[in-house]
Design a protein around this motif. Structure first.
Motif, short mmCIF file in Angstrom:
data_model
loop_
_atom_site.label_atom_id
_atom_site.label_comp_id
_atom_site.label_asym_id
_atom_site.label_seq_id
_atom_site.Cartn_x
_atom_site.Cartn_y
_atom_site.Cartn_z
N THR A 23 13.98 0.18 52.43
CA THR A 23 12.80 0.64 53.17
C THR A 23 12.94 0.27 54.63
O THR A 23 13.19 -0.89 54.97
CB THR A 23 11.52 0.02 52.60
N ILE A 24 12.78 1.28 55.49
CA ILE A 24 12.92 1.07 56.93
C ILE A 24 11.66 1.59 57.61
O ILE A 24 11.23 2.72 57.38
CB ILE A 24 14.14 1.82 57.48
N GLN A 25 11.08 0.75 58.46
CA GLN A 25 9.88 1.13 59.19
C GLN A 25 10.17 1.08 60.69
O GLN A 25 10.77 0.14 61.20
CB GLN A 25 8.73 0.17 58.86
N ALA A 26 9.73 2.13 61.41
CA ALA A 26 9.93 2.20 62.85
C ALA A 26 8.58 2.41 63.54
O ALA A 26 7.63 2.91 62.92
CB ALA A 26 10.89 3.33 63.20
N PRO A 27 8.46 2.08 64.83
CA PRO A 27 7.21 2.29 65.55
C PRO A 27 6.82 3.76 65.62
O PRO A 27 7.67 4.65 65.47
CB PRO A 27 7.51 1.74 66.95
N ASN A 89 16.12 -5.04 46.55
CA ASN A 89 15.42 -4.24 47.55
C ASN A 89 15.62 -4.81 48.95
O ASN A 89 15.60 -6.02 49.17
CB ASN A 89 13.92 -4.18 47.24
N VAL A 90 15.82 -3.89 49.90
CA VAL A 90 16.02 -4.24 51.30
C VAL A 90 14.81 -3.74 52.09
O VAL A 90 14.35 -2.62 51.90
CB VAL A 90 17.31 -3.60 51.86
N ILE A 105 14.47 -6.35 62.59
CA ILE A 105 13.82 -7.49 61.94
C ILE A 105 14.02 -7.36 60.43
O ILE A 105 13.54 -6.41 59.80
CB ILE A 105 12.32 -7.51 62.28
N TYR A 106 14.73 -8.30 59.85
CA TYR A 106 15.02 -8.28 58.42
C TYR A 106 13.90 -9.00 57.69
O TYR A 106 13.65 -10.18 57.95
CB TYR A 106 16.37 -8.93 58.14
N LEU A 107 13.28 -8.31 56.76
CA LEU A 107 12.14 -8.87 56.04
C LEU A 107 12.49 -9.35 54.64
O LEU A 107 11.74 -10.13 54.06
CB LEU A 107 11.00 -7.84 55.98
N ASN A 111 18.88 -10.49 53.72
CA ASN A 111 19.25 -10.12 55.08
C ASN A 111 18.78 -11.15 56.10
O ASN A 111 19.44 -11.36 57.12
CB ASN A 111 18.72 -8.72 55.40
N LYS A 112 17.65 -11.78 55.85
CA LYS A 112 17.21 -12.85 56.75
C LYS A 112 18.22 -14.00 56.72
O LYS A 112 18.59 -14.54 57.77
CB LYS A 112 15.82 -13.35 56.34
#
Length: 428
Positions: A23-27, A89-90, A105-107, A111-112
């Protein structure tokens, strides 16, 4: 029959479920819609799927077990970023500015952790030596001395604190990077150590991005004076009939291409061509890419995107007795030196019905546009850098790369430098 149908439908539905999601979120002001997901095989990015964003959110469903490096590419803006999968899940949030990614930003936990370790690794190489020297001037029982010692101990640590059961890929990557590619690795690792690692490693070798640098290290270990003997020893252990053997063979062919080791490239490309076993997709791609640009082959046609100085739609539409095709970039220092030499002879070439076609691996539109203003020949670019179609189709590993074609678009020469081009046309 009804029961069989129901069972079949259940199996089909199960097979469509994702092993994990990305899942990738952008502004809201990020304008791209299309995103492409890649996995990794050796040093080659492999396209998995393409998705359109909804409300600046992208969800990729990956149906198989996968542990390794992944990448998402936004083709419209030429943005790209990498991350890892541990078959979980990523979740990633992007920070952007003027439609360019400024921060990732890795949530998710994996990845963090990987990001923190990578940051620590950079500090270890750049800062640790200085901290170790500073330590000599401070007493350990002071607050600063204690903090300094704690930071040195933290940076000196490797993968000891990583639980391989919880984070198998992170443990694999960091352990083997430290062993084979760190600053001290060359002092402690032999060629036999590397052969054993490549031979016995699990599938994460191909997905880790470690394979090519480890192979380069192998070729350099011990001041290697006999490359053929070393490569033959490695391939004999791996067996070129196996998937890993063919991946390594493919990587070696590319390495020899990149470092201009033509005799070695020819030898092992010949070995690959003569294999009688089933060829993997990875090696087949290398064979195809090289076959496309052999002397005597018809140069694969190319459909222009936004060409300058021509009305032609494709490269083959350009009619000339001969063509010089150049792969270049406005940020390439060698191009900065060589292309003006070609420009100085442009009128002589044009008088001989010799056309120049420049295909740029630029990413910045303004930089590219400014540069081609000085070049009167045909110019075009996908503005996707090394994500463009050029590298695989035309086996391009560096800029500038030259090809000379005849009137029928057959490759008749592959000059190494602009001097070779001018000498071919007796203009030097």
């Amino acid at each position: 029959m009804k029961k069989i149908f129901i069972l079949s439908a259940f199996i089909t539905a199960f097979s469509l479920q994702a092993q994990f999601t990305i899942t990738i979120q952008a502004p809201a002001d990020f304008k791209d819609q299309d995103a492409v997901l890649y996995t990794l095989n050796g040093s080659k990015d492999i396209i998995v799927s393409k998705e359109k964003g909804k409300n600046n959110l992208w969800n990729f469903k990956y149906p198989k077990n996968y542990m390794g490096m992944m990448k998402v590419y936004f083709p419209d803006s030429n943005n790209t970023f990498s991350f890892i999968s541990e078959n979980k899940n990523v979740n990633i949030k992007l920070e952007t500015q003027t439609n360019k990614i400024k921060d990732v930003i890795y949530l998710d936990e994996a990845n963090k952790l990987m990001s923190n370790l990578q940051e620590g690794s950079q500090k270890k190489e750049l800062i640790l030596p200085a901290l170790s020297q500073i330590k000599e001037y401070y007493k350990e029982n002071t607050d600063f001395g204690k903090a300094l010692k704690a930071e040195i101990n933290r940076l000196s640590g490797g993968s000891e604190g990583i639980d391989p059961a919880q984070h198998p890929f992170i443990y694999y990557y960091n352990t083997n990077y430290s062993k084979f590619l760190s600053n001290d690795a060359s002092k402690n690792v032999s060629q036999d150590d590397i052969i054993n690692f490549i031979d016995k490693s699990n599938d994460m070798l191909e997905t880790s991005s470690l394979l090519r640098p480890v192979l380069v290290s192998y070729l350099n270990t011990g001041g290697n004076t006999n490359v053929s003997t070393s490569v033959d020893k490695l391939l004999d252990r791996l067996k070129v009939e196996t998937p890993r053997g063919q991946t390594v063979l493919s990587e070696l062919i590319d390495i020899f291409d990149v470092y201009d080791m033509q005799d070695f490239k020819d030898k092992y490309l010949g070995l690959a061509k003569n294999l009688k076993c089933t060829i993997t997709d990875r090696l087949a791609t290398t064979l195809k890419s090289n076959a496309n640009v052999e002397i005597g082959a018809v140069f694969p046609n190319y459909t222009f995107h936004a060409p300058a100085n021509t009305n032609a739609k494709t490269l083959h539409d350009i009619k000339a007795d001969k063509k010089i095709v150049i792969f270049w970039s406005s940020t390439c220092s060698h191009c900065e030196n060589e292309l003006p030499q070609l420009l100085a002879k442009y009128n002589d070439l044009k008088a001989g019905n010799i056309q120049i076609v420049g295909l740029s691996l630029d990413t910045d539109k303004d930089s590219y546009a400014k540069k081609i203003g000085a070049f009167p020949w045909v110019n075009d670019s996908e503005l996707r850098g090394w994500n463009s179609s050029y590298s695989d189709t035309y086996n391009v590993h560096a800029t500038p790369t030259y090809f000379i074609l005849d009137a029928n678009n057959k490759i008749i020469n592959k000059p190494d430098h602009v001097g070779d081009v001018l000498e071919y046309f007796k203009l030097k």
